[in-house]
Write a protein that holds these residues in place. Structure first.
Motif, PDB file in Angstrom:
ATOM      1  N   HIS A 164       0.848  -1.188   0.000  1.00  0.00           N
ATOM      2  CA  HIS A 164       0.000   0.000   0.000  1.00  0.00           C
ATOM      3  C   HIS A 164       0.887   1.244   0.000  1.00  0.00           C
ATOM      4  O   HIS A 164       1.145   1.850   1.030  1.00  0.00           O
ATOM      5  CB  HIS A 164      -0.954  -0.017   1.196  1.00  0.00           C
ATOM      6  CG  HIS A 164      -2.018  -1.054   1.076  1.00  0.00           C
ATOM      7  ND1 HIS A 164      -1.789  -2.384   1.348  1.00  0.00           N
ATOM      8  CD2 HIS A 164      -3.314  -0.972   0.669  1.00  0.00           C
ATOM      9  CE1 HIS A 164      -2.885  -3.074   1.136  1.00  0.00           C
ATOM     10  NE2 HIS A 164      -3.823  -2.250   0.717  1.00  0.00           N
ATOM     11  N   GLY A 165       1.405   1.571  -1.202  1.00  0.00           N
ATOM     12  CA  GLY A 165       2.273   2.721  -1.367  1.00  0.00           C
ATOM     13  C   GLY A 165       3.750   2.390  -1.398  1.00  0.00           C
ATOM     14  O   GLY A 165       4.536   3.132  -1.963  1.00  0.00           O
ATOM     15  N   PHE A 166       4.148   1.296  -0.774  1.00  0.00           N
ATOM     16  CA  PHE A 166       5.549   0.878  -0.747  1.00  0.00           C
ATOM     17  C   PHE A 166       5.823  -0.135  -1.856  1.00  0.00           C
ATOM     18  O   PHE A 166       4.995  -1.010  -2.128  1.00  0.00           O
ATOM     19  CB  PHE A 166       5.893   0.219   0.595  1.00  0.00           C
ATOM     20  CG  PHE A 166       6.118   1.161   1.739  1.00  0.00           C
ATOM     21  CD1 PHE A 166       7.398   1.508   2.148  1.00  0.00           C
ATOM     22  CD2 PHE A 166       5.043   1.698   2.440  1.00  0.00           C
ATOM     23  CE1 PHE A 166       7.601   2.365   3.214  1.00  0.00           C
ATOM     24  CE2 PHE A 166       5.238   2.561   3.507  1.00  0.00           C
ATOM     25  CZ  PHE A 166       6.522   2.901   3.893  1.00  0.00           C
ATOM     26  N   PHE A 167       7.010  -0.045  -2.456  1.00  0.00           N
ATOM     27  CA  PHE A 167       7.490  -1.143  -3.285  1.00  0.00           C
ATOM     28  C   PHE A 167       7.887  -2.288  -2.357  1.00  0.00           C
ATOM     29  O   PHE A 167       8.467  -2.056  -1.295  1.00  0.00           O
ATOM     30  CB  PHE A 167       8.706  -0.717  -4.122  1.00  0.00           C
ATOM     31  CG  PHE A 167       8.434   0.381  -5.106  1.00  0.00           C
ATOM     32  CD1 PHE A 167       7.239   0.451  -5.802  1.00  0.00           C
ATOM     33  CD2 PHE A 167       9.382   1.360  -5.350  1.00  0.00           C
ATOM     34  CE1 PHE A 167       6.997   1.462  -6.715  1.00  0.00           C
ATOM     35  CE2 PHE A 167       9.160   2.379  -6.272  1.00  0.00           C
ATOM     36  CZ  PHE A 167       7.959   2.428  -6.954  1.00  0.00           C
ATOM     37  N   TRP A 168       7.613  -3.512  -2.781  1.00  0.00           N
ATOM     38  CA  TRP A 168       7.829  -4.696  -1.939  1.00  0.00           C
ATOM     39  C   TRP A 168       8.576  -5.740  -2.764  1.00  0.00           C
ATOM     40  O   TRP A 168       8.162  -6.045  -3.894  1.00  0.00           O
ATOM     41  CB  TRP A 168       6.474  -5.233  -1.487  1.00  0.00           C
ATOM     42  CG  TRP A 168       6.474  -6.424  -0.562  1.00  0.00           C
ATOM     43  CD1 TRP A 168       6.301  -6.406   0.792  1.00  0.00           C
ATOM     44  CD2 TRP A 168       6.612  -7.808  -0.923  1.00  0.00           C
ATOM     45  NE1 TRP A 168       6.332  -7.693   1.298  1.00  0.00           N
ATOM     46  CE2 TRP A 168       6.523  -8.567   0.258  1.00  0.00           C
ATOM     47  CE3 TRP A 168       6.810  -8.472  -2.131  1.00  0.00           C
ATOM     48  CZ2 TRP A 168       6.629  -9.959   0.268  1.00  0.00           C
ATOM     49  CZ3 TRP A 168       6.922  -9.857  -2.131  1.00  0.00           C
ATOM     50  CH2 TRP A 168       6.828 -10.587  -0.943  1.00  0.00           C
ATOM     51  N   GLY A 169       9.688  -6.261  -2.233  1.00  0.00           N
ATOM     52  CA  GLY A 169      10.419  -7.282  -2.976  1.00  0.00           C
ATOM     53  C   GLY A 169      11.548  -7.848  -2.149  1.00  0.00           C
ATOM     54  O   GLY A 169      11.742  -7.484  -0.980  1.00  0.00           O
ATOM     55  N   HIS A 170      12.306  -8.767  -2.735  1.00  0.00           N
ATOM     56  CA  HIS A 170      13.415  -9.412  -2.041  1.00  0.00           C
ATOM     57  C   HIS A 170      14.726  -9.109  -2.758  1.00  0.00           C
ATOM     58  O   HIS A 170      14.786  -9.115  -3.991  1.00  0.00           O
ATOM     59  CB  HIS A 170      13.199 -10.924  -1.953  1.00  0.00           C
ATOM     60  CG  HIS A 170      12.138 -11.318  -0.986  1.00  0.00           C
ATOM     61  ND1 HIS A 170      10.791 -11.309  -1.312  1.00  0.00           N
ATOM     62  CD2 HIS A 170      12.211 -11.697   0.330  1.00  0.00           C
ATOM     63  CE1 HIS A 170      10.083 -11.678  -0.255  1.00  0.00           C
ATOM     64  NE2 HIS A 170      10.916 -11.915   0.747  1.00  0.00           N
ATOM     65  N   ARG A 171      15.771  -8.841  -1.988  1.00  0.00           N
ATOM     66  CA  ARG A 171      17.117  -8.647  -2.491  1.00  0.00           C
ATOM     67  C   ARG A 171      18.057  -9.476  -1.617  1.00  0.00           C
ATOM     68  O   ARG A 171      18.040  -9.328  -0.387  1.00  0.00           O
ATOM     69  CB  ARG A 171      17.538  -7.159  -2.428  1.00  0.00           C
ATOM     70  CG  ARG A 171      16.651  -6.217  -3.218  1.00  0.00           C
ATOM     71  CD  ARG A 171      16.809  -6.391  -4.727  1.00  0.00           C
ATOM     72  NE  ARG A 171      15.981  -5.459  -5.471  1.00  0.00           N
ATOM     73  CZ  ARG A 171      14.714  -5.706  -5.837  1.00  0.00           C
ATOM     74  NH1 ARG A 171      14.136  -6.841  -5.510  1.00  0.00           N
ATOM     75  NH2 ARG A 171      14.037  -4.796  -6.522  1.00  0.00           N
TER      76      ARG A 171
END
Length: 288
Positions: free
Chosen positions: A253-260
């Motif tokens: 909700h507004g934030f980019f979300w992912g894995h690094r």
């Protein structure tokens, strides 16, 4: 760099003014974080959801004094705007100016420069400055406060962000500490950029102030003795609605979300013509 509820490292590199040899100072030097500004708008939206003034699933027209009419499919909701699924085509006409006389207000821009809707609401993710600016206008409408006042009173003051503003042109008290913007080291600095879609990119801030913003989101909406969001609301902002496709990033909700490197990372990047910024939170390590 922040960890838990404190700054663990801060340092400036290079010059805020090359000709004057004025160094970058993380406490005092302001830069333009561009679209990271959107996270202030989304935080404001969620505060108003907590107050019962906004419904994330309601037709946005409920809160507007003009109509957004999709050509097909269901109505656009605030939830769609937060996840960039409003279906709007992006456009840059009238978005940037350097002469205050040519700066169009966000309200005028939204009404006069309505973007074509090319995807059904809730479907294809398509990044939208227009959608975020629409959300900022709705913040004004339902709170009864101008956007700048709302952000100052409900986010900046509680988080002790004394070197941060959304106002344009830059207020006199902030101007001496604003970093000049350079396209390259051998060119003269460019003028201060004025961003029409203000809720999508108008913030000027220091690194140290942004550290306070990161701490609040890492601490489930808490900064010191102040709570700007309930823990459950902050958690909602930080996660996607559905399960992301394997191997793909997603929009929370507004934030980019992912894995690094096998670590969950949420955050946002930001660009103007002359500034490039990035803010990343590692919520499982409580680091930003």
């Amino acid at each position: 760099v922040v960890r838990n509820d404190e700054i663990v490292f801060e340092k400036g590199y290079g010059f805020a003014d090359v000709a004057g040899r004025k160094p970058m100072d993380p406490v005092n030097t302001l830069i333009r974080p561009g679209s990271i500004s959107k996270l202030f708008t989304w935080t404001a939206v969620m505060q108003l959801v907590e107050e019962g003034k906004l419904d994330l699933d309601a037709d946005v027209n409920r809160y507007l004094d003009f109509k957004i009419t999709p050509p097909s499919g269901r109505a656009i909701t605030m939830n769609d705007l937060m996840t960039h699924r409003g279906g709007f085509e992006e456009g840059l006409k009238d978005v940037l100016a350097t002469d205050p006389k040519l700066l169009k207000s966000n309200t005028a821009y939204l009404k006069e420069n309505q973007r074509p809707i090319i995807f059904p609401a809730g479907g294809i993710p398509a990044y939208s400055n227009y959608g975020t600016s629409l959300a900022g206008y709705i913040v004004e409408r339902v709170s009864g406060q101008k956007y700048d006042y709302y952000i100052e009173q409900h986010i900046l003051a509680p988080l002790a962000m004394r070197h941060t503003t959304t106002r344009q042109p830059l207020p006199a008290g902030f101007a001496p500490n604003m970093s000049k913007g350079y396209m390259s080291s051998d060119q003269a600095p460019r003028p201060f950029e004025l961003i029409t879609t203000a809720p999508a990119g108008s913030v000027s801030a220091t690194g140290a102030d942004m550290a306070n913003f990161m701490i609040a989101h890492l601490q489930a909406g808490r900064f010191g003795d102040t709570q700007i969001l309930r823990p459950e609301t902050a958690a909602m902002m930080h996660r996607p609605e559905g399960a992301p496709r394997a191997g793909f990033d997603a929009m929370a909700h507004g934030f980019f979300w992912g894995h690094r490197n096998d670590r969950l990372v949420i955050g946002h990047g930001g660009d103007t013509a002359i500034f490039h910024t990035d803010m990343n939170l590692l919520p499982e390590q409580n680091v930003g």
